[in-house]
Write a protein that holds these residues in place. Structure first.
Motif, mmCIF file in Angstrom:
data_model
loop_
_atom_site.group_PDB
_atom_site.id
_atom_site.type_symbol
_atom_site.label_atom_id
_atom_site.label_comp_id
_atom_site.label_asym_id
_atom_site.label_seq_id
_atom_site.Cartn_x
_atom_site.Cartn_y
_atom_site.Cartn_z
ATOM 1 N N UNK A 1 13.647 -2.848 2.990
ATOM 2 C CA UNK A 1 14.823 -2.961 4.050
ATOM 3 C C UNK A 1 14.462 -4.821 3.794
ATOM 4 N N UNK A 2 13.576 -5.360 3.677
ATOM 5 C CA UNK A 2 12.918 -6.782 4.118
ATOM 6 C C UNK A 2 13.532 -7.371 3.264
ATOM 7 N N UNK A 3 13.622 -7.083 1.515
ATOM 8 C CA UNK A 3 14.131 -6.956 -0.087
ATOM 9 C C UNK A 3 15.486 -7.011 -0.126
ATOM 10 N N UNK A 4 16.221 -6.023 0.505
ATOM 11 C CA UNK A 4 16.852 -5.193 0.186
ATOM 12 C C UNK A 4 18.406 -6.319 0.156
ATOM 13 N N UNK B 1 1.078 -1.067 -0.060
ATOM 14 C CA UNK B 1 -0.083 0.234 -0.028
ATOM 15 C C UNK B 1 0.895 1.293 -0.257
ATOM 16 N N UNK B 2 0.786 2.129 -0.534
ATOM 17 C CA UNK B 2 1.414 3.780 -1.660
ATOM 18 C C UNK B 2 1.242 4.362 0.227
ATOM 19 N N UNK B 3 2.739 4.845 0.593
ATOM 20 C CA UNK B 3 2.691 5.390 1.987
ATOM 21 C C UNK B 3 2.271 4.531 3.417
ATOM 22 N N UNK B 4 2.027 3.263 3.348
ATOM 23 C CA UNK B 4 2.563 2.598 4.381
ATOM 24 C C UNK B 4 2.895 1.570 4.693
ATOM 25 N N UNK B 5 4.089 2.309 5.384
ATOM 26 C CA UNK B 5 5.325 1.220 5.678
ATOM 27 C C UNK B 5 6.157 0.957 4.182
ATOM 28 N N UNK B 6 6.146 1.196 3.466
ATOM 29 C CA UNK B 6 6.673 0.366 1.795
ATOM 30 C C UNK B 6 7.551 0.203 2.491
ATOM 31 N N UNK B 7 8.898 0.949 3.020
ATOM 32 C CA UNK B 7 10.280 1.342 3.171
ATOM 33 C C UNK B 7 10.574 0.067 4.349
ATOM 34 N N UNK B 8 9.800 -0.760 5.084
ATOM 35 C CA UNK B 8 9.814 -1.818 5.557
ATOM 36 C C UNK B 8 10.384 -3.475 4.712
ATOM 37 N N UNK B 9 9.411 -2.662 3.195
ATOM 38 C CA UNK B 9 9.354 -4.343 2.529
ATOM 39 C C UNK B 9 11.046 -3.835 1.687
ATOM 40 N N UNK C 1 -1.099 13.855 -11.676
ATOM 41 C CA UNK C 1 0.132 14.344 -10.860
ATOM 42 C C UNK C 1 0.208 13.415 -9.481
ATOM 43 N N UNK C 2 0.076 13.258 -9.384
ATOM 44 C CA UNK C 2 -0.617 12.511 -7.568
ATOM 45 C C UNK C 2 -0.174 10.616 -7.795
ATOM 46 N N UNK C 3 -0.649 10.342 -9.217
ATOM 47 C CA UNK C 3 -0.246 9.121 -9.450
ATOM 48 C C UNK C 3 1.240 8.912 -9.976
ATOM 49 N N UNK C 4 1.686 9.953 -10.654
ATOM 50 C CA UNK C 4 3.421 9.475 -10.876
ATOM 51 C C UNK C 4 3.856 9.938 -9.020
ATOM 52 N N UNK C 5 3.294 10.381 -8.818
ATOM 53 C CA UNK C 5 3.838 10.837 -7.419
ATOM 54 C C UNK C 5 4.100 10.073 -6.616
ATOM 55 N N UNK C 6 3.040 9.285 -6.279
ATOM 56 C CA UNK C 6 2.482 7.863 -5.471
ATOM 57 C C UNK C 6 3.248 7.234 -6.140
ATOM 58 N N UNK C 7 3.589 6.457 -7.556
ATOM 59 C CA UNK C 7 4.059 5.589 -7.337
ATOM 60 C C UNK C 7 6.175 5.683 -7.754
ATOM 61 N N UNK C 8 6.434 7.338 -8.081
ATOM 62 C CA UNK C 8 7.252 7.651 -7.381
ATOM 63 C C UNK C 8 7.681 6.931 -5.845
ATOM 64 N N UNK C 9 6.653 7.654 -5.026
ATOM 65 C CA UNK C 9 6.847 7.136 -3.695
ATOM 66 C C UNK C 9 7.138 5.858 -3.613
ATOM 67 N N UNK C 10 6.544 4.878 -4.251
ATOM 68 C CA UNK C 10 6.776 3.864 -3.827
ATOM 69 C C UNK C 10 8.063 3.145 -4.480
ATOM 70 N N UNK C 11 8.521 3.200 -6.047
ATOM 71 C CA UNK C 11 9.955 2.912 -6.285
ATOM 72 C C UNK C 11 10.953 3.379 -4.709
ATOM 73 N N UNK D 1 10.518 1.229 -1.648
ATOM 74 C CA UNK D 1 10.257 -0.246 -1.984
ATOM 75 C C UNK D 1 12.337 -0.454 -2.148
ATOM 76 N N UNK D 2 12.798 0.541 -2.863
ATOM 77 C CA UNK D 2 14.249 0.045 -3.334
ATOM 78 C C UNK D 2 14.245 -0.300 -4.580
ATOM 79 N N UNK D 3 13.826 -0.294 -5.106
ATOM 80 C CA UNK D 3 13.470 -0.669 -7.193
ATOM 81 C C UNK D 3 13.444 0.239 -7.560
#
Length: 287
Positions: free
Chosen positions: A62-65, A52-60, A91-101, A104-106
């Motif tokens: 880290x786990x998948x690094x 989920x965008x904005x929901x602790x995706x950074x944890x994933x 604008x927000x669609x692109x921003x959200x995808x960029x935030x997830x990328x 998630x470090x991908x």
């Protein structure tokens, strides 16, 4: 015990294992448990992840690094980001995808779903979410586009518009309700759309916890039958969905490693044919 087979995901060319892992609940526990659950999923061979965008995706992230990026599929969503909820503008669609990328470090996402729009005409409109996702697909940032929402009429609109390569449907293909089999399943087959069946345990009603008899009489009857037969209802619930006539997978939404293991066990346990015969005789559904 069998192993998880690979499944075709519609026309996408993706071939994930039959059981995927979602983020709805595991992102709400402490950081260490989220990371440990993702790592356990990898150990079990699960290779399709949905966040989920904005929901602790950074944890994933880290786990998948350090994990070979080609060895797993990563799916994100646009629409649920807490900073810009229900905003399906380009604008927000692109921003959200960029935030997830970034989180998630991908470098790319295998798929991105437009998540739970209140009106399907909004993200489908010219210059809105689906159009922007198509641009990002052409740029190589995402590979496939889909829709995650419960309303079947929304599935129909997105599929027939040619936008939805994947549809995530939930609660409408379980032991308790197979309504999506009369609508989206047929349409998905016709158009080569991959399906993800989520909430296979009926939001807790098919987990082995006793359902409320007056409010959920059918769920309670199934629970009671399984108690009498010494059968784990989770195994029946999962296996029923895995047997669905779809080009796609089943999605588990565990809150921790224990629930993930339960889902994996349910997906890989052998169920005697006579159990299904008796269950179908009693309740009118089986595999």
């Amino acid at each position: 015990m069998s192993e998880l087979p690979r499944r075709k995901m519609g026309r996408t060319g993706m071939q994930p294992k039959a059981l995927g892992m979602g983020a709805a609940f595991v992102n709400r526990v402490d950081k260490a448990e989220t990371i440990a659950t993702v790592e356990r999923a990898l150990e079990l061979g699960i290779d399709f992840f949905d966040t989920y965008a904005g929901a602790n995706e950074e944890r994933w992230g880290r786990a998948l690094a350090g994990v070979d990026r080609a060895s797993y599929y990563m799916q994100a969503k646009v629409g649920p980001h807490p900073e810009r909820p229900k905003d399906f503008s380009a604008e927000t669609t692109r921003w959200s995808v960029e935030q997830s990328l970034q989180a998630l470090r991908v470098d790319y996402l295998d798929s991105v779903l437009v998540h739970d729009p209140p009106d399907i005409a909004d993200p489908l409109g010219p210059g809105r979410a689906f159009d922007e996702l198509q641009k990002m697909k052409e740029e190589g940032l995402i590979r496939h586009i889909g829709l995650g929402v419960r309303q079947h009429e929304f599935h129909k609109a997105a599929i027939e518009a040619g936008h939805a390569e994947i549809v995530l449907t939930f609660l409408d293909y379980t032991l308790l309700d197979q309504s999506v089999s009369r609508t989206t399943m047929r349409l998905a087959k016709k158009h080569g759309t991959g399906l993800i069946l989520a909430s296979v345990f009926g939001m807790g009603r098919l987990t082995g916890i006793e359902p409320n008899r007056p409010e959920e009489p059918r769920a309670h009857a199934m629970w009671q039958w399984c108690q009498e037969q010494d059968v784990d209802i989770k195994h029946l619930a999962m296996q029923f969905c895995l047997d669905a006539p779809i080009d796609g997978i089943v999605m588990s939404g565990p809150a921790d490693r224990h629930q993930l293991q339960d889902a994996y066990d349910a997906a890989t346990q052998e169920i005697p044919a006579d159990i299904w015969t008796d269950f179908e005789e009693k309740f009118g559904i089986g595999v």
